[in-house]
Write a protein that holds these residues in place. Structure first.
Motif, mmCIF file in Angstrom:
data_model
loop_
_atom_site.group_PDB
_atom_site.id
_atom_site.type_symbol
_atom_site.label_atom_id
_atom_site.label_comp_id
_atom_site.label_asym_id
_atom_site.label_seq_id
_atom_site.Cartn_x
_atom_site.Cartn_y
_atom_site.Cartn_z
ATOM 1 N N ASP A 215 0.822 -1.204 0.000
ATOM 2 C CA ASP A 215 0.000 0.000 0.000
ATOM 3 C C ASP A 215 0.857 1.255 0.000
ATOM 4 O OD1 ASP A 215 -2.531 -0.972 -0.163
ATOM 5 O OD2 ASP A 215 -2.802 -1.186 1.986
ATOM 6 N N LYS A 361 -6.637 -4.500 2.928
ATOM 7 C CA LYS A 361 -6.905 -3.163 2.379
ATOM 8 C C LYS A 361 -6.799 -3.143 0.859
ATOM 9 C CE LYS A 361 -3.825 -1.119 4.976
ATOM 10 N NZ LYS A 361 -2.986 -0.039 5.551
ATOM 11 N N THR A 364 -10.792 -3.705 -3.097
ATOM 12 C CA THR A 364 -11.496 -2.452 -3.383
ATOM 13 C C THR A 364 -12.860 -2.744 -3.986
ATOM 14 O OG1 THR A 364 -10.481 -2.301 -5.575
ATOM 15 C CG2 THR A 364 -9.356 -1.185 -3.767
ATOM 16 N N ASN A 450 -13.355 -0.621 2.980
ATOM 17 C CA ASN A 450 -12.105 -0.045 2.473
ATOM 18 C C ASN A 450 -12.370 1.174 1.606
ATOM 19 O OD1 ASN A 450 -10.618 -2.037 3.754
ATOM 20 N ND2 ASN A 450 -10.414 -3.320 1.939
ATOM 21 N N ARG A 454 -10.964 4.840 2.412
ATOM 22 C CA ARG A 454 -10.052 5.412 1.428
ATOM 23 C C ARG A 454 -10.567 6.724 0.856
ATOM 24 N NH1 ARG A 454 -9.888 1.208 -1.387
ATOM 25 N NH2 ARG A 454 -8.015 0.277 -0.503
#
Length: 464
Positions: A215, A361, A364, A450, A454
């Motif tokens: 990440d 994470k 998506t 997530n 985000r």
């Protein structure tokens, strides 16, 4: 307007990917002699439809835009007694297991083919890429300790040629996830030798890299950044700004601060930020004239820290660019390799997430995809097509996962049928479907969580 643009870009992206995926199922089903009753773009209630062809296949648009489906003549849904005897040979379950495997796998394969097609177009057209040249490398970083230096131009990674920064980052990420060291060939400027440059081979250790850190970007982990233009040019000034009061003007070039040459715009910003309320002596070039000016940055609070600011906009620090281009045959081969590499990388990351060696994470959902669709579409058609290719690969990989209710789950059933010589019992299939639905709901919940985490800064910007 930005939100509407992002939603439209997302719907266009999703429409293309779902249409291609479902058309793969449709065309192979037709080739295999299966009757197709409906081709739907979207899920849920049909809001518009028309019938075409000898079979009067219904082509429909449904109310929920997240997905689509191809409905075939299937005794499991309709009951064999409700199907005319003349139609039974065209029923899905009557087909050989190999035909059923071909029909189910055609959707993900269509997504991979779309990615190859788009990448081929992009490589033939030419994709502008930042040159893989390195910016300042902190002397405490892994990259510096390995021997990399400011201004090094990366030419190969593990023997494979690198044409741009994106390709360099991608190859380093692949090596990092695999836990393998990378051998870089670099071109370094050296005015002490004839020709001014020399080629060096440098081994960069990646075995200690944790895939959970992807990440934060593997290049940041190594301490590597992209080199930018060295010109520091002033543009617009805020009224009564420290820069304006000191006598600086639009178009001035800042060459040095405190008799120290500047590397680029980022270097200048860092120096100013580090010196709130402290006078700085600048060497300035205005047209052909060079002179010194003293300016004192104002103090400003930024996230609980006091930083210096001059109140002036700087010209964008653009990197040196190169056009990555190939002839049609080379572009096709490169596209196949890129699609394959991206697919394998995705599978490795999924494996690491399942074993706890990579962060969840990375999962998506539609909100993040919509955000990226909007960003890439605003950047231009080339960037947007590249984004569609990446998402198409992801969709293909996801659908091949051996999760019941996905294409990969059906392929798992048919593979077991090949091995044992007969279809699985209905109770096992039903049990698998329930497990598959549960797993999908879990993945969707993680993806939405997530997405929200985000995109909180994104929504904050819209509200400000």
């Amino acid at each position: 307007m930005i939100v509407l643009h992002d939603i439209l870009a997302f719907l266009v992206t999703l429409g293309i990917l779902v249409t291609i995926h479902e058309f793969g199922h449709y065309i192979v089903a037709r080739w295999c002699g299966v009757k197709v009753l409906r081709f739907s773009l979207g899920m849920g209630k049909v809001v518009y439809s028309r019938r075409f062809g000898k079979d009067q296949t219904e082509w429909a648009i449904s109310i929920l835009p997240l997905g689509g489906y191809v409905k075939m003549l299937d005794a499991r849904e309709m009951g064999a007694e409700n199907i005319a005897a003349s139609e039974l040979p065209r029923e899905f379950c009557q087909q050989s297991v190999w035909k059923r495997i071909a029909i189910v796998s055609a959707g993900p394969i269509a997504n991979f083919l779309l990615a190859i097609f788009l990448y081929t177009i992009l490589f033939v057209h030419g994709v502008p890429e930042p040159v893989a040249k390195l910016r300042v490398i902190p002397d405490t970083s892994i990259a510096y300790q390995a021997g990399l230096r400011y201004g090094d131009l990366i030419t190969t990674v593990n023997g494979e040629q690198v044409q741009g920064w994106t390709e360099f980052r991608w190859k380093m990420m692949q090596a990092g996830v695999a836990g393998a060291n990378s051998v870089l060939e670099v071109q370094r400027f050296d005015d002490a030798i004839q020709g001014g440059t020399k080629h060096i081979s440098i081994s960069v250790p990646l075995k200690q890299f944790n895939a959970k850190d992807v990440d934060s970007d593997i290049l940041n982990y190594l301490g590597l950044n992209l080199a930018r233009s060295r010109e520091v040019v002033l543009k617009r000034f805020l009224p009564e700004s420290p820069a304006l009061r000191a006598g600086l003007q639009e178009g001035d070039r800042i060459l040095e601060v405190g008799q120290k040459p500047l590397l680029d715009v980022i270097d200048f910003i860092q120096v100013v930020n580090a010196n709130p309320a402290k006078p700085l002596k600048l060497l300035v070039q205005r047209k052909q004239e060079k002179f010194e000016i003293e300016v004192t940055p104002a103090s400003q609070d930024a996230n609980g820290k006091t930083v210096g600011v001059l109140g002036v906009e700087l010209q964008a620090a653009l990197p040196e660019m190169v056009m990555v281009q190939a002839n049609p045959l080379q572009a096709f081969v490169k596209s196949v390799e890129k699609t394959w590499d991206t697919s394998i990388f995705s599978l490795k990351m999924i494996g690491k997430m399942l074993t706890g060696n990579a962060s969840l994470k990375h999962i998506t959902g539609p909100l993040t995809i919509a955000d990226y669709a909007g960003q890439t579409s605003r950047s231009g058609l080339i960037t947007y097509l590249g984004f569609i290719a990446v998402i198409s690969i992801s969709l293909g990989v996801m659908n091949l996962l051996p999760i019941p209710v996905l294409d990969g789950g059906h392929l798992l059933y048919y593979s077991l049928e090949v091995l044992i010589g007969k279809p699985l019992q209905d109770r096992y299939v039903e049990m698998g479907q329930r497990i598959g639905v549960f797993l999908l709901l879990m993945m969707m919940a993680i993806a939405f969580f997530n997405d929200i985490v985000r995109l909180i800064p994104y929504f904050g910007r819209l509200m400000s």
